[in-house]
Motif scaffolding. Sequence first.
Motif, PDB file in Angstrom:
ATOM      1  N   UNK A 134      -7.346   8.334   1.656  1.00  0.00           N
ATOM      2  CA  UNK A 134      -8.628   8.586   0.811  1.00  0.00           C
ATOM      3  C   UNK A 134      -9.060   7.330   0.126  1.00  0.00           C
ATOM      4  N   UNK A 166      -5.855  13.954  -4.511  1.00  0.00           N
ATOM      5  CA  UNK A 166      -5.997  12.446  -3.810  1.00  0.00           C
ATOM      6  C   UNK A 166      -4.511  11.480  -4.192  1.00  0.00           C
ATOM      7  N   UNK A 167      -3.969  11.974  -5.372  1.00  0.00           N
ATOM      8  CA  UNK A 167      -2.869  11.222  -5.741  1.00  0.00           C
ATOM      9  C   UNK A 167      -3.605   9.918  -6.069  1.00  0.00           C
ATOM     10  N   UNK A 168      -4.273   9.519  -6.955  1.00  0.00           N
ATOM     11  CA  UNK A 168      -4.977   8.512  -7.271  1.00  0.00           C
ATOM     12  C   UNK A 168      -5.517   8.495  -8.510  1.00  0.00           C
ATOM     13  N   UNK A 215      -7.412   1.177   5.035  1.00  0.00           N
ATOM     14  CA  UNK A 215      -6.438  -0.059   4.430  1.00  0.00           C
ATOM     15  C   UNK A 215      -4.946   0.405   4.272  1.00  0.00           C
ATOM     16  N   UNK A 216      -4.579   1.371   5.102  1.00  0.00           N
ATOM     17  CA  UNK A 216      -3.404   1.879   5.126  1.00  0.00           C
ATOM     18  C   UNK A 216      -2.660   0.945   6.425  1.00  0.00           C
ATOM     19  N   UNK A 217      -1.574  -0.071   5.756  1.00  0.00           N
ATOM     20  CA  UNK A 217      -1.077  -0.616   6.883  1.00  0.00           C
ATOM     21  C   UNK A 217      -0.345  -0.060   8.132  1.00  0.00           C
ATOM     22  N   UNK A 265       0.770  -1.174  -0.144  1.00  0.00           N
ATOM     23  CA  UNK A 265      -0.003  -0.119   0.022  1.00  0.00           C
ATOM     24  C   UNK A 265       0.875   1.220   0.061  1.00  0.00           C
ATOM     25  N   UNK A 304      -4.961   5.644  -2.965  1.00  0.00           N
ATOM     26  CA  UNK A 304      -4.434   6.884  -2.851  1.00  0.00           C
ATOM     27  C   UNK A 304      -3.064   6.804  -2.298  1.00  0.00           C
ATOM     28  N   UNK A 305      -2.102   7.954  -2.757  1.00  0.00           N
ATOM     29  CA  UNK A 305      -0.793   7.934  -2.354  1.00  0.00           C
ATOM     30  C   UNK A 305      -0.724   9.288  -1.424  1.00  0.00           C
ATOM     31  N   UNK A 327       0.145   7.970   2.272  1.00  0.00           N
ATOM     32  CA  UNK A 327       1.316   7.249   2.427  1.00  0.00           C
ATOM     33  C   UNK A 327       2.285   7.102   1.027  1.00  0.00           C
ATOM     34  N   UNK A 328       3.474   7.088   1.401  1.00  0.00           N
ATOM     35  CA  UNK A 328       4.244   7.394  -0.017  1.00  0.00           C
ATOM     36  C   UNK A 328       4.432   5.942  -0.588  1.00  0.00           C
ATOM     37  N   UNK A 329       4.159   5.760  -1.890  1.00  0.00           N
ATOM     38  CA  UNK A 329       4.275   4.496  -2.631  1.00  0.00           C
ATOM     39  C   UNK A 329       5.741   3.878  -2.537  1.00  0.00           C
TER      40      UNK A 329
END
Lengths: 404, 148
Positions: free
Chosen positions: B33, B98-100, B43-45, A254, A268-269, A272-274
């Motif tokens: 987001x 949103x960087x998506x 869902x961010x671990x 993620x 979405x980044x 959290x940085x990819x």
Amino acid sequence: MAADGGDGMTGEVAVLGAGMHPWGKWGRNFVDYGVAAARAALGDAGLEWRDVASIVGADTVRGGYPGYVAGATFARALGWQGARVASVYAACASGAQAVAAARAQILAGLADVVLVVGADAAPKGFFRPAGGDRPDDPDWLRFRVLGATNPTYFGLYARRRMAVHGDTVEDFAQVKVKNSALGALNPYARYRKRVSADEVAASAVVADPLRLLDICATSDGGAALVLSSLEFARRRGVAEPVRIRAVSTVTPRYPNTVLDLPDIATDSAAAAEPAAETFRASIARAAYEEAGLGPEDLSLAEVYDLSTALELQWYEDLGLCGEGEGAKLLREGATAPGGRIPVNTSGGLASFGEAVPAQAIAQVCELTWQLRGDAGDRQVEHARVGITANQGLFGHGSAVIAVR
Amino acid sequence: MPRTHTPVVAGWFTGDGDDFTLLGTRCSACTSVFFPREDGWCRNPGCAGGDLAEIPLSRRGRVWSYTDSRYRPPSPYVTDPELPWEPHTLIAVELAAERMVVLGQAAPGVTAADLTVGAEVEVVPGVLHEDGETVWTTWQWRPTGVTA
């Protein structure tokens, strides 16, 4: 690295036998293809089904209940003999997971000899989601809301490559030209006719910019492997077996920022940085790390060319060339027979069409024959190390490295 | 009898005209987001987990890629088998804030030939299909005329 696999980072297992049922549209039950492939692999290994301690089936979602319990379905068809059984599903990566499960059993000392089988009977036309109203299922939603078939995702990736890397539809066609020439030499391939660039260009557009001959078909087929401990292989008098040195079954991290089947959006980044590398690149890296090898060690690669454009993407994800240099590598002939790193010597999905749970196993069959020097007119000279790569929808990595 | 307008999926978009937006959710703890919306958990671990609140997504973005569907998709995509298939265009759109990347159908009449990677598009309300009782609504992407 220890060549005997006994004291390396991860132990190795031997490939004693490989077998396939020819790909096609035969209209029979998937069990027929799996049993034929299993018998071929056992024959190749010089073993009887009764010698097998464990069977691992790669499931199909298109065969009803027997497909969900493929391991037991094949065991019953071959004749119950008490073997340990497992069945796995990971979409296109199912075969690699079956190999991974078999390897784990062998390395754990639970079984000396494991039979791995995958087979499918595919529908006419597009793959479709499971039936019923299931608005919580992304695979159902992308069809219901967008009409987004698999080829539309391939079209998105292809157009992106054209915009970002300058690939052309002529480059994509050359992948088909290369793979069809190899498929023509493979008795297990469904399409055994060489295809010209003009024929690709004359075929109908399915999902802009891709044409019918850029996109892999869906096929019936079956593939099987007989895996064993190195000790068992030695006892059988197989002094130099093909050995599986790595199996990568990693998941994404993620946020996963590459739009993947069957998703409607990426993660979405924003928060959290990819990771520095994409999911596909991480699949290969994990395999290289486990094997203690790198792209420079490879003699050949079998990659999942769902579309011609996607094969070029795999070149980069496997580290065969830098990012954006896939088309250049193809144009140079590096991935053709006689080149620096021949890719899809089997003819690839372009020549086979996809038989989902069999496909990753079929990739390892091709490595096995190449590494043994049994690949006939497709033979890569002095083949020592091969990698397979693919990706199953819903986040399944799949790569196998075999050596001899 | 007037037909009811029903979103093809509840809770994914809202509003009319210039107020139309896609709806996602945002984690109160890490600000991640989600679209399609996550309402159960983040869902961010790397996140311990926070409340998920509904938010509108950016109305404009840039074309990440595009394609079309020249052949009739299978069910559950709803089409009239009596009518000839009219290809539809799909656009994957990169939302900067949103960087998506969010996929959607293009507005009617927009073809692949009208699009370039990097061009600006905006989200607009659209109709997916209609039957006797219901007009099924969806979101669509439409070029704004601003190029890369």
